[in-house]
Design an enzyme around this catalytic site. Structure first.
Site, PDB file in Angstrom:
ATOM      1  N   ASP A 143      -1.564  18.792  -7.478  1.00  0.00           N
ATOM      2  CA  ASP A 143      -1.019  18.287  -6.211  1.00  0.00           C
ATOM      3  C   ASP A 143      -1.805  16.897  -6.229  1.00  0.00           C
ATOM      4  O   ASP A 143      -2.987  16.559  -6.006  1.00  0.00           O
ATOM      5  CB  ASP A 143      -1.692  19.431  -5.019  1.00  0.00           C
ATOM      6  CG  ASP A 143      -1.214  18.507  -3.842  1.00  0.00           C
ATOM      7  OD1 ASP A 143      -1.136  17.459  -3.477  1.00  0.00           O
ATOM      8  OD2 ASP A 143      -1.461  19.486  -2.581  1.00  0.00           O
ATOM      9  N   LYS A 185      -5.870   1.789  -7.854  1.00  0.00           N
ATOM     10  CA  LYS A 185      -4.723   2.129  -7.853  1.00  0.00           C
ATOM     11  C   LYS A 185      -4.198   2.528  -9.605  1.00  0.00           C
ATOM     12  O   LYS A 185      -3.372   3.244  -9.984  1.00  0.00           O
ATOM     13  CB  LYS A 185      -3.548   1.221  -7.175  1.00  0.00           C
ATOM     14  CG  LYS A 185      -2.149   1.725  -7.306  1.00  0.00           C
ATOM     15  CD  LYS A 185      -1.312   1.257  -8.513  1.00  0.00           C
ATOM     16  CE  LYS A 185       0.154   1.398  -8.662  1.00  0.00           C
ATOM     17  NZ  LYS A 185       0.816   1.264  -9.773  1.00  0.00           N
ATOM     18  N   GLU A 188       6.620   4.608 -13.940  1.00  0.00           N
ATOM     19  CA  GLU A 188       6.091   3.170 -13.958  1.00  0.00           C
ATOM     20  C   GLU A 188       6.067   2.787 -15.340  1.00  0.00           C
ATOM     21  O   GLU A 188       5.364   3.339 -16.293  1.00  0.00           O
ATOM     22  CB  GLU A 188       4.680   2.579 -13.314  1.00  0.00           C
ATOM     23  CG  GLU A 188       4.369   1.127 -13.396  1.00  0.00           C
ATOM     24  CD  GLU A 188       3.309   0.819 -12.439  1.00  0.00           C
ATOM     25  OE1 GLU A 188       3.128   1.598 -11.544  1.00  0.00           O
ATOM     26  OE2 GLU A 188       2.523  -0.154 -12.968  1.00  0.00           O
ATOM     27  N   HIS A 200       4.191  -6.354 -19.706  1.00  0.00           N
ATOM     28  CA  HIS A 200       5.014  -5.754 -19.073  1.00  0.00           C
ATOM     29  C   HIS A 200       6.460  -6.044 -19.256  1.00  0.00           C
ATOM     30  O   HIS A 200       7.227  -5.574 -19.143  1.00  0.00           O
ATOM     31  CB  HIS A 200       4.751  -6.112 -17.401  1.00  0.00           C
ATOM     32  CG  HIS A 200       4.137  -4.903 -16.774  1.00  0.00           C
ATOM     33  ND1 HIS A 200       3.266  -5.383 -15.671  1.00  0.00           N
ATOM     34  CD2 HIS A 200       3.762  -3.809 -17.049  1.00  0.00           C
ATOM     35  CE1 HIS A 200       2.449  -4.252 -15.310  1.00  0.00           C
ATOM     36  NE2 HIS A 200       3.109  -3.284 -16.149  1.00  0.00           N
TER      37      HIS A 200
HETATM   38  C1  MEV Z   1      -0.356  -1.671 -11.899  1.00  0.00           C
HETATM   39  O1  MEV Z   1       0.469  -0.459 -11.737  1.00  0.00           O
HETATM   40  C2  MEV Z   1      -1.635  -1.517 -11.806  1.00  0.00           C
HETATM   41  C3  MEV Z   1      -2.683  -2.761 -11.821  1.00  0.00           C
HETATM   42  O2  MEV Z   1      -2.229  -3.686 -10.631  1.00  0.00           O
HETATM   43  C4  MEV Z   1      -4.012  -2.366 -11.762  1.00  0.00           C
HETATM   44  C5  MEV Z   1      -5.106  -3.557 -11.500  1.00  0.00           C
HETATM   45  O3  MEV Z   1      -4.767  -4.615 -11.036  1.00  0.00           O
HETATM   46  O4  MEV Z   1      -6.256  -3.366 -11.785  1.00  0.00           O
HETATM   47  C6  MEV Z   1      -2.287  -3.667 -12.849  1.00  0.00           C
END
Ligand code: MEV
Length: 434
Positions: free
Chosen positions: A292, A276, A82, A389
């Site tokens: 892992d 995430k 990413e 981004h």
């Molecule tokens: C994107 O890979 C991760 C985010 O969505 C994390 C978040 O929302 O805190 C930007």
């Protein structure tokens, strides 16, 4: 209907590709792509990692500098598909290095294994015999644990519990210290050594056998490791957050940041995305060092739901003047054994980190997770995530559309203040190409 393939694993690599192309009616040129990504000298190393290998799948290996962790400066290797993750981690690391860095601490590093069995007896009886059973385990595992004991690890404890909602179904929960290895093979070997002795012990014991016959069901490590726990903290005066505050004052920013964390603490939809973002950093380090990532993810996600509702893995404290942000999660990592010593780039990643112990690696991975999460929240509560981004997104789209060097330069200028989408970049290139 397509034919079932028999004996695929026994075919040579070339024949596997041929069979694949025939079966799936693919373009024969695909064989060239698979061949192009084979390693010219060291393919044998990769052939030993998995099965039915026809090629290698490349992922970018990046480095995030300026990670000050417990007063030690690291450059952190990150493998991730990413865009923006390495850039965000580097930016946050650089910021926190000027404000005391990451303070990380391993709370404990025990791993778990389970032996499941059925038995109509009272489980409390087995818990009363724990000391005697522990002696038995040490005896039957003496050879299997010899090397691990020399490295400071071994079998630490055993307890028994019944499985909820199931009649006569129980587990022996065994705790292990696996020193610097992740220890999956070690734990599974110990469990499979112990299981027949444990079942025989129950079935031969005067009191226990009177309750009925024990039958072994399965033995396997648990990827839930709430006692293999690391915590990582950053803190600073609220005023120091100004560089991240954009259009807000540092105090407004800190308050907005706290609200974002509180939302992730109370709302599972947000908590998953919040976590995430933490795993963007953690998985990248886990993957780079040959660990892992599925095990790490499964264990930490379960930990995030330990109170009965999935929640944020981070916690925030805000006083009138001070900002303190903490990440706590289980991370069962190793720096010896498994892929860490086999994959040339995993070995190199560990060298970049100055060959850390497993506990040091837990701290480094946690700091990477914290850096990415901090960066993500800081963007979300100020400019939004898309602005940062866009540059990398544009570059990915231009590569996908096979843009030349000159086209890329023109596109960078054209899209400087514009929102980037596939359709718009395609249209721009079409116009450029006449
Ligand atoms: C994107 O890979 C991760 C985010 O969505 C994390 C978040 O929302 O805190 C930007």
């Amino acid at each position: 209907m397509k034919e079932l393939i028999r004996g695929f694993s026994k075919l040579s690599r070339e024949d596997k590709v041929k069979r694949l192309i025939e079966q799936q009616k693919l373009a024969p040129q695909l064989a060239k792509v698979f061949e192009e990504y084979l390693h010219p000298h060291q393919q044998h190393l990769f052939n030993d990692i998995s099965e039915n290998i026809i090629s290698n799948y490349y992922l970018p290996f990046g480095v995030a500098p300026n990670f000050l962790i417990n007063d030690e400066l690291y450059m952190v290797p990150m493998v991730i598909e990413e865009s923006s993750v390495v850039a965000a981690a580097s930016k946050a690391a650089g910021f926190w290095a000027q404000h005391g860095g990451f303070k990380a601490e391993v709370i404990d590093s025990l791993k778990n294994g389970q032996i499941h069995f059925t038995w109509p007896g009272n489980i409390a009886l087995l818990n009363e015999l724990r000391n005697e059973i522990m002696k038995l385990i040490h005896t039957v595992c003496r050879d299997v644990t010899k090397n691990m004991r020399q490295r400071g690890g071994g079998i630490v404890d055993i307890s028994f519990a019944s499985i909820a909602n199931m009649k006569d179904t129980h587990q022996a929960l065994i705790k292990f210290n696996t020193a610097d290895s992740m220890g999956a093979n070690f734990i599974n070997t110990c469990l499979e050594t112990i299981a027949p002795h444990l079942i025989a012990y129950i079935n031969k014991h005067d009191t226990l056998s009177r309750e009925g016959t024990a039958t072994h069901i399965m033995s396997i490590l648990s990827n839930y490791t709430p006692e293999c726990l690391v915590s990582c903290r950053v803190s600073c005066a609220i005023e120091a957050l100004q560089p991240y505050a954009a259009q807000y004052s540092a105090h407004e920013f800190a308050q907005r940041f706290k609200t974002a964390v509180d939302i992730a603490t109370n709302d599972p939809y947000r908590a998953v995305t919040h976590n995430k973002g933490i795993f963007n950093g953690i998985d990248a380090v886990v993957l780079a060092t040959g660990n892992d990532f599925r095990a790490v993810e499964a264990g930490a996600q379960a930990y995030a739901a330990r109170k009965g509702q999935y929640a944020s893995l981070t916690a925030i404290k805000l006083s009138d003047t001070h900002f303190e942000y903490t990440l706590t999660l289980p991370l069962a990592l190793g720096t010896v054994g498994g892929l860490t010593n086999m994959h040339p780039l995993a070995k190199s990643a560990l060298k970049i980190l100055q060959n850390p112990s497993a506990e040091q690696l837990m701290k480094i991975a946690a700091a990477a997770g914290m850096a990415n999460n901090f960066g993500a929240l800081a963007s979300l509560v100020t400019s939004g995530i898309q602005k940062g981004h866009m540059k990398l997104h544009l570059s990915n789209l231009l590569n996908t559309l096979a843009a030349t060097h000159d086209e890329k330069r023109a596109a960078a200028k054209h899209f400087k203040d514009k929102v980037v989408s596939y359709a718009m970049v395609e249209q721009f290139l079409r116009a450029q190409r006449g």
